[in-house]
Design an enzyme around this catalytic site. Structure first.
Site, PDB file in Angstrom:
ATOM      1  N   GLY A   1       0.823  -1.194   0.000  1.00  0.00           N
ATOM      2  CA  GLY A   1       0.000   0.000   0.000  1.00  0.00           C
ATOM      3  C   GLY A   1       0.861   1.250   0.000  1.00  0.00           C
ATOM      4  O   GLY A   1       2.053   1.214   0.332  1.00  0.00           O
ATOM      5  N   CYS A   2       0.248   2.373  -0.364  1.00  0.00           N
ATOM      6  CA  CYS A   2       1.012   3.621  -0.483  1.00  0.00           C
ATOM      7  C   CYS A   2       1.473   4.125   0.877  1.00  0.00           C
ATOM      8  O   CYS A   2       2.662   4.412   1.074  1.00  0.00           O
ATOM      9  CB  CYS A   2       0.183   4.669  -1.217  1.00  0.00           C
ATOM     10  SG  CYS A   2      -1.497   4.883  -0.597  1.00  0.00           S
ATOM     11  N   TYR A   3       0.533   4.239   1.840  1.00  0.00           N
ATOM     12  CA  TYR A   3       0.941   4.683   3.172  1.00  0.00           C
ATOM     13  C   TYR A   3       1.974   3.737   3.783  1.00  0.00           C
ATOM     14  O   TYR A   3       3.002   4.199   4.307  1.00  0.00           O
ATOM     15  CB  TYR A   3      -0.276   4.792   4.096  1.00  0.00           C
ATOM     16  CG  TYR A   3      -1.207   5.955   3.836  1.00  0.00           C
ATOM     17  CD1 TYR A   3      -0.752   7.270   3.887  1.00  0.00           C
ATOM     18  CD2 TYR A   3      -2.561   5.749   3.580  1.00  0.00           C
ATOM     19  CE1 TYR A   3      -1.618   8.338   3.677  1.00  0.00           C
ATOM     20  CE2 TYR A   3      -3.429   6.811   3.378  1.00  0.00           C
ATOM     21  CZ  TYR A   3      -2.959   8.114   3.428  1.00  0.00           C
ATOM     22  OH  TYR A   3      -3.814   9.172   3.234  1.00  0.00           O
TER      23      TYR A   3
END
Lengths: 346, 346, 346, 346
Positions: free
Chosen positions: D149-151
């Site tokens: 995921g990005c975060y």
């Protein structure tokens, strides 16, 4: 009708004072100073301020200004404010200083963080820190107000009920703030040019920002003991607004609704603080152009942490609006006068 | 105290009416409708409108609404407005319609551009087009106002003195408009999602936008002959504001100062139109959140062209602010009431 | 491997050259100059250019630079470029000048619009205007290229097929351009500071912008007669991109599809011009970070007007990308090399 | 030449894969799916992707797709990805899943946070979490990658050296993340419409965001014990980028330079992680459009806290770029291929 002088009127806090006071029924701006624009009409620089057709920038000649106004708002750079504040105060005027020069009670702390000696300590001792939600009664009787910084306003309002209520571990406070670009002031500087700021986002001054001791001073006062905090400011690609996210470990198990009740009780009668319902969080967009502070809280039971979110408009509640609020309190005017605008949305 | 009902209150023009009327000393919003939000508190959707704690969205039940208000603002979609306007008007109320349904005097033109039949032609005939700078006297006596479109407001105010004064070749008018995204309304649509609009800029509806016949109707009225214009709207990546740049060939040699004098003479007494000095041009930022229109002009002697630039806030002077202005005129209230805010800058 | 020197490398066109050339397989930047940053590492100012770890800014010492490179890109301010261009050209180098100093063929016109004498007229006479879609064959043999201005690139590409094809009345051309803020350059100036530009939009330099004679020079060349145009630039609150909307009366009745065919025929083999389908219009967002120009056209049969919309990235096709394209053509490299990136969307 | 299929190609991660792969010398996109756009040409929806003239959206028919590609990128919604991933994997293909469906090793945790049962646990067990800086060797041999995921990418890269080095108190970790709006996906939703996001800033999903368990899983793996963290995401009014500010108490006294050395040692050979010098902090603008992660650290000696700042482009290093990086590693291609672009600045 109160007569108002604004010293340092060509920056964003100065023109924001003009905007707000244009809608204040009991106040009239009678003088405005700017060294570099002296002699020019206000509307030549700022055509949108067309209500002030007759106002000219003048140089800051303290003696000449003295008789022109009852209340002096000073929106000068830090350091440059000391002497003017002292002069107007010693000559019996009401003074609201938007610089940092009179915010720190300890001249040594001022020197440590601002690199300047304080030349007017007796006047400093008579200054009231102008956060109405903390010092309303003292503001009522004050003649000299140190108007709070923008970041401190958002952080202190966020933490006040939690610290007063003994809810949080004082050694664990993290304050992560994000500010719109007007907080950097009106200036010719590549660092705040459109193309450098737009579509960007960054932290700056981590652990070293000058608002740190101001926050710590007031939180320590609330706690009754010395507190240090982690404070990190960030630069947002928008004009106005500060959103501050605060983290602190809880001293005992609790839940969001219980903490919200503490906040609502503290702020229930405050005209400019709005505590949001459970699950609703502040948005800078909801306070834009207003003197309101939105607060939201969340108890994270997995980590035993209280998360507090606070949103203000840095130029209004974080500067010029709070200054007008202080003026209203000092002069016995109804507190909300001139400050009732709702947010410009969108 | 005027009692106000807003039909279709959850779009941008509806909530802008609420923002403006919250600051109007002589008006009080007593009802607000929204089909999809019926039953919900206004502040549940829009916490920033906290002055309206008690207001609930209700469905648009015309009979029930009738007694609740003196003035009806309709911010419904085009087509949906016809019947409600007719109903409230026929029942003796004052009506200000923010849709396009009653703007075009010729039902055939309405059908050509909106694809809808007009079912209330007798009511249409009693409608006044609510541009105060053109029709103030008729508005004073009107009970039904078709509030002008946003693009037409900016274009007509820009051209009015030039056409009235016979300054321009009527066959050469080019109107190049740029609007902020709130002009597209409040809706779930990928085309107006942040990531599609931000850092973008485009033209749309070239030669086919529905505001074209509205602009042509009023310019033709001013000219006393039928005019067609080139009108191109563009989408700006900002919230509010329209800037319209207008080009027309001059009918005779002149210069910028002479044309400015024509404009100042026409608009000198207008509370909401500001003609700028030679060499100064409007900026959307200078009218944001206000009911003001800024105008600048330039004579290009190399090409014998008059260039006119006009800036308004599309949600205020281009919609809700002009609607309140019309209300003030219709009810004999001082024209500027509730509309005196200066621009939020920055 | 071509050795490249960039003179004036700390502005937006300079760092854009560095970005593009970092992805060019046949070129290597060997020197970069900046007076005010001389001695500093490039990455100290621009950490995102980390591929150039070893590059240091040096002062513009022409003699010292001469042996360091085969191709000289000059991204110096207007006026400051004349002498350096002449020097490198007279010493046998290939030169691509991104300033305006060698764009206007007539030194008198240069003096009229830039207020400067041209001291190198013989060199000026050997300059080729570097718009590949017009002058590809001449560029192939050239050693000195005047790289076109950003606005002229967008305007000329938009009008070229229409003028060549005799489609439009040459006395009726209106060019309404909107540019992102990087077009103003990298500088400390309140007028381009974030808070002044963001959420604003304005026209500037109406009828007086220095790109006007450059546009007129090339359109006149295409038309075979002297043309004057109305040209108005506007400032968009976004980083990159120009969208130009052009209006001209048609010389005879036609329709959009027929005009599109003229455009497709002209540009069908051009690697960097994309003619869109009927009803589809350009968006700055679709060309961001690329060397592509998007074109859309519309015939307004109601007014007998041709409307042309053109979009480019002002820093790529409008400056540094077009410069690299010219380099490729001059050196016999495949034209698209280093310029194949698609748009960053969103 | 690798043949690539992209399942779910009309969202932002899908079109970002197309943008990146258009510049990859060893890969060719042979199929792209979208249920709602099936049958349409890619360029009809996205004219800026003009390199893919022949590509048509097709429905996700797994059997038909099987022979069209060697590598399958899945950019489907969470939940919808499970079955397709399993199918392509079980049929011998290499699969890179950009959804969350195979990121959490414990199906129970997946159920708790995503509300879905995991129907393919045996396949889940053969998945490698595709963060190259942690799992490069395992990725080399993998056939199924759960792309982070990005975060989590921004948070884990920020904390990895600190946790591995035992520098921080594991019970004190605060992760305050700010993401551009493309992180919310491409969708018709008022909450991500321009006028709601622009000039706003807010926290959301405090303590409840689904990336929390993903972050905790990997940090716990690094620490060798279970960690919970405070994670708060915020929505930035810009297209791309995540900046994460991390706070953790230090386990012993140290200083910024010492910590930077730990970071430089860990990341010195990493092609896509850039550790900045003391006093320099990341900016989203410096990584826009790139696969780079910028890291900065600061030891706050007043509070004994380590502050780490991490910046990535959420669509590149946080999604599609990292996916291509994983593809390169899995197929033995040079890691940096197709990913060498420098940031688009400004």
């Amino acid at each position: 009708m109160l007569k108002i002088a604004i010293c340092g009127g060509s920056g964003y806090t100065g023109i924001e004072l003009l905007r707000i006071l244009a809608g204040h029924p009991d106040a009239r701006v009678t003088a405005i100073t700017s060294e570099k624009s002296a002699g020019k009409r206000l509307t030549a620089l700022f055509p949108h301020l067309h209500k002030y057709q007759d106002l000219l920038f003048e140089p800051l000649n303290k003696e000449k200004l003295l008789d022109k106004a009852d209340i002096f708002f000073l929106a000068l750079p830090h350091g440059a404010s000391q002497e003017a504040v002292n002069f107007f105060f010693r000559n019996g005027k009401k003074v609201i200083d938007l610089s940092a020069d009179f915010r720190l009670r300890d001249p040594g702390t001022y020197k440590d963080w601002y690199g300047l000696a304080h030349d007017f300590v007796p006047t400093l001792k008579r200054t009231v820190y102008g956060l109405p939600e903390m010092y309303r009664n003292r503001i009522r009787k004050a003649r000299l107000i140190a108007n709070p910084g923008c970041y401190p306003t958002s952080a202190i309002l966020g933490l006040l009920p939690a610290i007063k209520g003994g809810l949080v571990d004082l050694s664990s406070i993290v304050i992560d703030s994000k500010s719109g670009t007007s907080g950097a002031g009106r200036k010719a500087d590549i660092a705040v040019s459109f193309c450098e700021v737009n579509e960007g986002f960054k932290a700056y001054g981590i652990g070293t920002h000058r608002h740190t001791p101001e926050i710590e001073q007031e939180l320590s006062f609330l706690a009754g003991e010395n507190i240090t905090v982690d404070f990190t400011p960030h630069l947002l690609p928008l004009d106005r607004g500060i959103l501050t996210t605060i983290y602190a470990k809880l001293t005992k198990k609790t839940d969001t609704v219980s903490v919200l009740n503490v906040y609502k009780k503290k702020y229930g009668n405050e005209p400019f603080v709005k505590v949001l319902e459970e699950g609703v969080y502040p948005n800078i967009k909801n306070v834009r152009g207003t003197n309101f502070c939105q607060l939201g809280v969340k108890v994270n039971t997995r980590t035993n942490t209280l998360v507090i979110v606070s949103a203000i408009d840095n130029l209004v509640k974080g500067a010029s609006g709070q200054a007008v609020h202080n003026m209203n309190i000092m002069t016995g005017i109804e507190e909300e006068k001139g400050l009732t605008n709702l947010a410009l949305f969108p």
